[in-house]
Enzyme design. Structure first.
Site, PDB file in Angstrom:
ATOM      1  N   GLU A   1      -4.734  -1.144 -13.367  1.00 31.39           N
ATOM      2  CA  GLU A   1      -4.385  -2.395 -12.688  1.00 31.39           C
ATOM      3  C   GLU A   1      -4.747  -2.298 -11.213  1.00 31.39           C
ATOM      4  OE1 GLU A   1      -3.499  -5.384 -13.907  1.00 31.39           O
ATOM      5  OE2 GLU A   1      -3.998  -5.740 -11.825  1.00 31.39           O
TER       6      GLU A   1
ATOM      7  N   LYS B   1     -10.131   4.118 -10.821  1.00 35.93           N
ATOM      8  CA  LYS B   1      -8.888   3.624 -10.224  1.00 35.93           C
ATOM      9  C   LYS B   1      -8.482   4.506  -9.037  1.00 35.93           C
ATOM     10  CE  LYS B   1      -5.127   1.603  -9.342  1.00 35.93           C
ATOM     11  NZ  LYS B   1      -5.055   0.315  -8.696  1.00 35.93           N
TER      12      LYS B   1
ATOM     13  N   CYS C   1       1.267   3.575  -4.243  1.00 37.46           N
ATOM     14  CA  CYS C   1       0.000   4.004  -4.854  1.00 37.46           C
ATOM     15  C   CYS C   1      -0.887   4.906  -4.006  1.00 37.46           C
ATOM     16  CB  CYS C   1      -0.790   2.772  -5.264  1.00 37.46           C
ATOM     17  SG  CYS C   1       0.051   1.802  -6.515  1.00 37.46           S
TER      18      CYS C   1
HETATM   19  P1  NAD Z   1       7.951   0.765 -11.358  1.00 37.50           P
HETATM   20  O1  NAD Z   1       8.701   1.973 -11.025  1.00 37.50           O
HETATM   21  O2  NAD Z   1       8.201  -0.502 -10.597  1.00 37.50           O
HETATM   22  O3  NAD Z   1       8.172   0.409 -12.901  1.00 37.50           O
HETATM   23  C1  NAD Z   1       8.091   1.339 -13.922  1.00 37.50           C
HETATM   24  C2  NAD Z   1       9.188   1.029 -14.948  1.00 37.50           C
HETATM   25  O4  NAD Z   1       8.986   1.849 -16.100  1.00 37.50           O
HETATM   26  C3  NAD Z   1      10.610   1.315 -14.464  1.00 37.50           C
HETATM   27  O5  NAD Z   1      11.384   0.124 -14.503  1.00 37.50           O
HETATM   28  C4  NAD Z   1      11.141   2.393 -15.442  1.00 37.50           C
HETATM   29  O6  NAD Z   1      12.499   2.225 -15.757  1.00 37.50           O
HETATM   30  C5  NAD Z   1      10.271   2.143 -16.661  1.00 37.50           C
HETATM   31  N1  NAD Z   1      10.146   3.287 -17.559  1.00 37.50           N
HETATM   32  C6  NAD Z   1       9.762   4.550 -17.273  1.00 37.50           C
HETATM   33  N2  NAD Z   1       9.705   5.297 -18.379  1.00 37.50           N
HETATM   34  C7  NAD Z   1      10.075   4.499 -19.409  1.00 37.50           C
HETATM   35  C8  NAD Z   1      10.189   4.698 -20.807  1.00 37.50           C
HETATM   36  N3  NAD Z   1       9.868   5.865 -21.372  1.00 37.50           N
HETATM   37  N4  NAD Z   1      10.610   3.665 -21.556  1.00 37.50           N
HETATM   38  C9  NAD Z   1      10.896   2.472 -20.995  1.00 37.50           C
HETATM   39  N5  NAD Z   1      10.776   2.220 -19.684  1.00 37.50           N
HETATM   40  C10 NAD Z   1      10.364   3.220 -18.900  1.00 37.50           C
HETATM   41  O7  NAD Z   1       6.410   1.144 -11.258  1.00 37.50           O
HETATM   42  P2  NAD Z   1       5.175   0.162 -10.960  1.00 37.50           P
HETATM   43  O8  NAD Z   1       5.032  -0.083  -9.498  1.00 37.50           O
HETATM   44  O9  NAD Z   1       5.222  -0.990 -11.887  1.00 37.50           O
HETATM   45  O10 NAD Z   1       3.965   1.117 -11.354  1.00 37.50           O
HETATM   46  C11 NAD Z   1       3.687   1.438 -12.683  1.00 37.50           C
HETATM   47  C12 NAD Z   1       2.334   2.119 -12.744  1.00 37.50           C
HETATM   48  O11 NAD Z   1       1.313   1.217 -12.279  1.00 37.50           O
HETATM   49  C13 NAD Z   1       2.210   3.360 -11.871  1.00 37.50           C
HETATM   50  O12 NAD Z   1       1.395   4.289 -12.530  1.00 37.50           O
HETATM   51  C14 NAD Z   1       1.505   2.850 -10.624  1.00 37.50           C
HETATM   52  O13 NAD Z   1       0.763   3.859  -9.993  1.00 37.50           O
HETATM   53  C15 NAD Z   1       0.585   1.803 -11.206  1.00 37.50           C
HETATM   54  N6  NAD Z   1       0.204   0.744 -10.282  1.00 37.50           N
HETATM   55  C16 NAD Z   1       1.128   0.214  -9.426  1.00 37.50           C
HETATM   56  C17 NAD Z   1       0.751  -0.833  -8.597  1.00 37.50           C
HETATM   57  C18 NAD Z   1       1.731  -1.439  -7.629  1.00 37.50           C
HETATM   58  O14 NAD Z   1       1.316  -2.198  -6.762  1.00 37.50           O
HETATM   59  N7  NAD Z   1       3.016  -1.163  -7.742  1.00 37.50           N
HETATM   60  C19 NAD Z   1      -0.545  -1.361  -8.637  1.00 37.50           C
HETATM   61  C20 NAD Z   1      -1.443  -0.805  -9.543  1.00 37.50           C
HETATM   62  C21 NAD Z   1      -1.061   0.238 -10.362  1.00 37.50           C
HETATM   63  C1  UDX Z   2      -2.859  -1.010  -3.317  1.00 37.89           C
HETATM   64  C2  UDX Z   2      -4.262  -1.503  -3.667  1.00 37.89           C
HETATM   65  O1  UDX Z   2      -4.684  -2.469  -2.680  1.00 37.89           O
HETATM   66  C3  UDX Z   2      -4.269  -2.125  -5.051  1.00 37.89           C
HETATM   67  O2  UDX Z   2      -5.598  -2.484  -5.417  1.00 37.89           O
HETATM   68  C4  UDX Z   2      -3.717  -1.103  -6.043  1.00 37.89           C
HETATM   69  O3  UDX Z   2      -3.681  -1.683  -7.334  1.00 37.89           O
HETATM   70  C5  UDX Z   2      -2.336  -0.647  -5.639  1.00 37.89           C
HETATM   71  O4  UDX Z   2      -2.385  -0.096  -4.312  1.00 37.89           O
HETATM   72  P1  UDX Z   2      -0.640  -2.146  -2.446  1.00 37.89           P
HETATM   73  O5  UDX Z   2      -0.240  -0.762  -2.120  1.00 37.89           O
HETATM   74  O6  UDX Z   2       0.288  -2.988  -3.224  1.00 37.89           O
HETATM   75  O7  UDX Z   2      -2.014  -2.146  -3.247  1.00 37.89           O
HETATM   76  O8  UDX Z   2      -0.949  -2.963  -1.096  1.00 37.89           O
HETATM   77  P2  UDX Z   2      -2.159  -2.918  -0.043  1.00 37.89           P
HETATM   78  O9  UDX Z   2      -2.423  -4.292   0.399  1.00 37.89           O
HETATM   79  O10 UDX Z   2      -3.316  -2.164  -0.509  1.00 37.89           O
HETATM   80  O11 UDX Z   2      -1.494  -2.170   1.199  1.00 37.89           O
HETATM   81  C6  UDX Z   2      -1.168  -0.792   1.125  1.00 37.89           C
HETATM   82  C7  UDX Z   2      -0.727  -0.315   2.490  1.00 37.89           C
HETATM   83  O12 UDX Z   2      -1.825  -0.316   3.403  1.00 37.89           O
HETATM   84  C8  UDX Z   2       0.346  -1.197   3.146  1.00 37.89           C
HETATM   85  O13 UDX Z   2       1.280  -0.383   3.780  1.00 37.89           O
HETATM   86  C9  UDX Z   2      -0.419  -2.030   4.142  1.00 37.89           C
HETATM   87  O14 UDX Z   2       0.360  -2.461   5.228  1.00 37.89           O
HETATM   88  C10 UDX Z   2      -1.494  -1.045   4.578  1.00 37.89           C
HETATM   89  N1  UDX Z   2      -2.716  -1.694   5.082  1.00 37.89           N
HETATM   90  C11 UDX Z   2      -3.473  -2.448   4.256  1.00 37.89           C
HETATM   91  C12 UDX Z   2      -3.096  -1.484   6.401  1.00 37.89           C
HETATM   92  O15 UDX Z   2      -2.404  -0.776   7.148  1.00 37.89           O
HETATM   93  N2  UDX Z   2      -4.251  -2.059   6.837  1.00 37.89           N
HETATM   94  C13 UDX Z   2      -5.041  -2.827   6.044  1.00 37.89           C
HETATM   95  O16 UDX Z   2      -6.081  -3.309   6.523  1.00 37.89           O
HETATM   96  C14 UDX Z   2      -4.642  -3.025   4.709  1.00 37.89           C
END
Ligand code: NAD
Ligand code: UDX
Length: 480
Positions: A172, A227, A283
């Site tokens: 994602e 990713k 991330c």
């Molecule tokens: P999060 O912590 O918000 O959510 C994860 C959820 O999974 C939690 O609510 C937890 O309770 C649940 N969980 C864990 N193990 C479980 C199990 N065995 N059964 C049922 N539920 C379970 O995490 P997130 O931010 O959604 O990130 C999830 C993944 O996506 C990570 O690998 C992260 O690196 C990736 N990712 C995050 C973002 C972002 O912006 N947050 C963007 C891209 C990718």
């Molecule tokens: C990031 C990636 O952008 C996204 O593609 C991936 O799926 C998850 O990780 P996110 O961490 O949610 O997303 O936000 P992002 O907008 O990338 O910002 C990350 C951090 O960088 C923040 O703390 C933001 O303030 C900082 N940032 C971003 C800067 O300091 N300068 C910039 O120009 C952009």
């Protein structure tokens, strides 16, 4: 269509920042598919089912509208994980993958215990053919681990031919704060796998709203590595411009002028060149550390060092800001009230994971400051857990141990937070901080009053005219 699997039910394990919004957008675009988003966290599921849409666990622009259109129609949030797995034709693994805190690879590689337990549960409960999709960001070759776990049960039951799996990687790319628009209009959809029928089946779901030319099909390892690499490249740009912000301050240049001029080169581009207090979020740091771990594993020490320096500069940026604050306040902040404006790691989200506000606040607390923290979206409990989690106090600081929790307070009103403060620090670039009444603030603050603008969002002259001293990141004009 006969070359595709029929997908009637999707299960997403993990109702977090990725699972919730991603499934909401799929549900919105595919009304014929029933989607169950399941989580072991009962409170989180309750919040997703909250009638009051302002209480959803994830704050994202446009999310509540989609939830009100889809929830309890074809999108369901529940804790019946086994049941949802049993009935699913396709399962997204969207669980958390934080950096390991103990054991081998601690502080360096992702803790895959949630992914593994999820795979084990799927291997036991799934029925028929199930497409298992890695949505979580994972170290390269994690799909192998998942396959080993799943196929072990497939082997056991091969005689009855009851269950089969294919594993896809579909990372994602959404960013928090713009998650819904990122999901609705993604730059690309990446699908890695070995089984073309499963790849095409997942692609057909995205094709409901994503143009075909944006769907990239590749192999598992390239998908997983893409990713990590995407995040590493984005973070690298931030560390690059942040390193330049320090040169600007020292040399008399202005980092915004430099970023503007550099970003105008079409080969470089303007995005991700905003200087700031360092990147936060769940991330960037984790994914770069994973890359570093991988490089070391393969004996690529120079490559590992290159990527590790991106994280080091990020830490250094946060530290130098905190030092600048202490130095400006005569090297002593003990007992001084300091207002922290913004605790989320960026504007537009209630997420505080790896927020620069955490490091800066902790350091200020250790120095003895009293913090008045404001954020329009982050709850005070979240701030408490961010500040206290992992917070180690040396024995010699035993007095701080008693008072640390009480030396910060959450304020809903920015002006009350500013009252009797010696300094005000902008850490998150929320819009409400751009339009503050500085005359009013100047009357409430101690003199000399300081403002530290780590995001470059304030109009300097409008603040100086009320006798407030201002430091802005990357502004070297004081050297003229
Ligand atoms: P999060 O912590 O918000 O959510 C994860 C959820 O999974 C939690 O609510 C937890 O309770 C649940 N969980 C864990 N193990 C479980 C199990 N065995 N059964 C049922 N539920 C379970 O995490 P997130 O931010 O959604 O990130 C999830 C993944 O996506 C990570 O690998 C992260 O690196 C990736 N990712 C995050 C973002 C972002 O912006 N947050 C963007 C891209 C990718
Ligand atoms: C990031 C990636 O952008 C996204 O593609 C991936 O799926 C998850 O990780 P996110 O961490 O949610 O997303 O936000 P992002 O907008 O990338 O910002 C990350 C951090 O960088 C923040 O703390 C933001 O303030 C900082 N940032 C971003 C800067 O300091 N300068 C910039 O120009 C952009």
């Amino acid at each position: 269509m006969e070359n595709l699997y029929q997908i009637k039910r999707i299960c997403c394990v993990g109702a977090g920042y990725v699972g919730g919004p991603t499934m909401a957008v799929i549900a919105d675009n595919c009304p014929e598919i029933e989607i169950n988003v399941v989580d072991r966290n009962v409170e989180r599921i309750k919040s997703w089912n909250s009638k009051d849409l302002s209480k959803l666990p994830v704050f994202e622009k446009g999310l509540s509208e989609i939830i009100s259109r889809t929830r309890d129609k074809n999108l369901f949030f529940n804790t019946q994980i086994d049941f949802a797995i049993e009935n699913a034709d396709m399962i997204f693994i969207s669980v958390n993958t934080p950096i390991k805190s103990i054991g081998l690879g601690a502080g360096q590689t992702s803790d895959l215990k949630w992914v593994e337990s999820c795979a084990r549960q799927i291997s036991i409960k799934a029925k028929g053919h199930t497409i298992v999709v890695e949505k979580s960001t994972l170290p390269v070759r994690t799909a192998k681990t998942i396959k080993d776990i799943l196929f072990a049960s497939e082997d056991q039951l091969a005689v009855n031919n009851k269950k089969t799996f294919s594993v896809l990687s579909n990372p994602e790319f959404l960013a928090e704060g713009s998650a819904i628009s990122d999901l609705e209009e993604p730059d690309r959809i990446l699908i890695g796998g070995e089984d073309s029928k499963s790849i095409d089946t997942l692609a057909a779901i995205y094709c409901k709203w994503v143009p075909l030319e944006k769907i990239i099909k590749t192999n598992l390892w390239s998908s997983e590595l893409s990713k990590l690499t995407s995040n590493a490249f984005l973070a690298q740009r931030i560390s690059s411009i942040n390193s330049i912000s320090a040169i600007c301050e020292a040399s008399g240049a202005d980092v915004y002028e430099v970023a503007n001029a550099v970003g105008k080169d079409s080969r470089i581009g303007a995005k991700f060149l905003k200087p700031g207090p360092g990147f936060g979020g769940s991330c960037f740091k984790k994914d770069i550390l994973n890359l570093v771990y991988l490089c070391n594993f393969f004996g690529l020490k120079e490559v590992a060092n290159f990527w590790e320096s991106i994280v080091n500069i990020n830490q250094w940026q946060q530290d130098r800001i905190y030092k600048k604050i202490v130095e400006s306040l005569f090297g002593n902040i003990s007992g001084k009230k300091i207002a922290i404006l913004g605790f989320a790691f960026k504007a537009g989200t209630n997420d505080t994971r790896e927020s620069p506000a955490i490091t800066i606040s902790r350091n200020l607390l250790i120095e003895g400051a009293e913090l008045a923290i404001h954020d329009p979206k982050v709850q005070s409990e979240q701030i408490a857990s961010s500040l206290e989690y992992g917070y180690e106090i040396k024995e010699s600081d035993s007095q701080d141990l008693i008072t640390n929790e009480r030396r910060w307070r959450f304020y809903k009103d920015i002006y009350k937070a500013a009252e009797d403060s010696h300094a005000l620090i902008i850490i998150t670039e929320w819009n409400e901080y751009r339009e503050l009444d500085w005359e009013k603030i100047s009357k409430k603050m101690y003199k000399p009053s300081w403002v530290f603008d780590t995001r470059g969002i304030l109009d300097k002259s409008n603040i100086q005219k009320y006798g407030i001293k201002i430091w802005q990141l990357g502004d070297g004009s004081g050297n003229d």
